[in-house]
Design a protein around this motif. Structure first.
Motif, PDB file in Angstrom:
ATOM      1  N   GLY A  41     -71.267  22.605  -3.295  1.00 56.26           N
ATOM      2  CA  GLY A  41     -72.148  22.462  -4.446  1.00 56.26           C
ATOM      3  C   GLY A  41     -71.732  21.313  -5.328  1.00 56.26           C
ATOM      4  O   GLY A  41     -70.818  20.563  -5.008  1.00 56.26           O
ATOM      5  N   THR A  49     -73.521  16.548  -3.884  1.00 56.05           N
ATOM      6  CA  THR A  49     -72.879  17.763  -3.384  1.00 56.05           C
ATOM      7  C   THR A  49     -71.463  17.459  -2.900  1.00 56.05           C
ATOM      8  O   THR A  49     -71.230  16.456  -2.234  1.00 56.05           O
ATOM      9  N   ASP A  77     -70.685  24.036 -10.452  1.00 57.81           N
ATOM     10  CA  ASP A  77     -71.992  24.326 -11.045  1.00 57.81           C
ATOM     11  C   ASP A  77     -72.616  25.488 -10.278  1.00 57.81           C
ATOM     12  O   ASP A  77     -73.153  25.305  -9.187  1.00 57.81           O
ATOM     13  N   ASP A  79     -75.285  27.078 -10.791  1.00 52.50           N
ATOM     14  CA  ASP A  79     -76.745  27.000 -10.663  1.00 52.50           C
ATOM     15  C   ASP A  79     -77.168  26.146  -9.469  1.00 52.50           C
ATOM     16  O   ASP A  79     -78.244  26.329  -8.926  1.00 52.50           O
ATOM     17  N   ARG A  80     -76.328  25.196  -9.067  1.00 54.61           N
ATOM     18  CA  ARG A  80     -76.688  24.274  -7.992  1.00 54.61           C
ATOM     19  C   ARG A  80     -75.700  24.330  -6.828  1.00 54.61           C
ATOM     20  O   ARG A  80     -75.605  23.400  -6.049  1.00 54.61           O
TER      21      ARG A  80
END
Length: 95
Positions: A41, A49, A77, A79-80
């Motif tokens: 991520g 990434t 992160d 969220d991602r």
């Protein structure tokens, strides 16, 4: 030189081939330290990434929450990113 490090601790690399030199270095420094790839991520401040690794003592009784906390301190992160199920975690209750 000596320093204190809070374990487990997480780090990121751009290429999977970078894990082996880190494992080799840490094994030479302290053979009781383990290095595992645990997530893929983005960094909170990043735009691409990366692969995330975790350094922890071989005899540690880590939970999934321990792994998530180390990744959060390192800037993962959530969220991602995708956290892989850490097979070395010994928690019987999902975090």
């Amino acid at each position: 030189m000596q320093t204190d490090v809070q374990l487990p601790t997480a780090f990121s690399v751009q290429n999977e081939d970078e894990f082996y030199p880190i494992q080799h270095l840490l094994a030479r420094m302290n053979p009781r330290l383990m290095v595992e790839q645990v997530a893929t991520g983005m960094h909170r401040n990043g735009c691409h990434t990366v692969l995330w690794g975790l350094v922890y003592p071989a005899d540690a009784q880590l939970t999934q929450a321990d792994v998530e906390e180390a990744l959060a301190r390192a800037g993962f992160d959530t969220d991602r990113g995708v956290l892989q199920q850490a097979s070395f975690c010994r928690s019987k209750v999902p975090a």
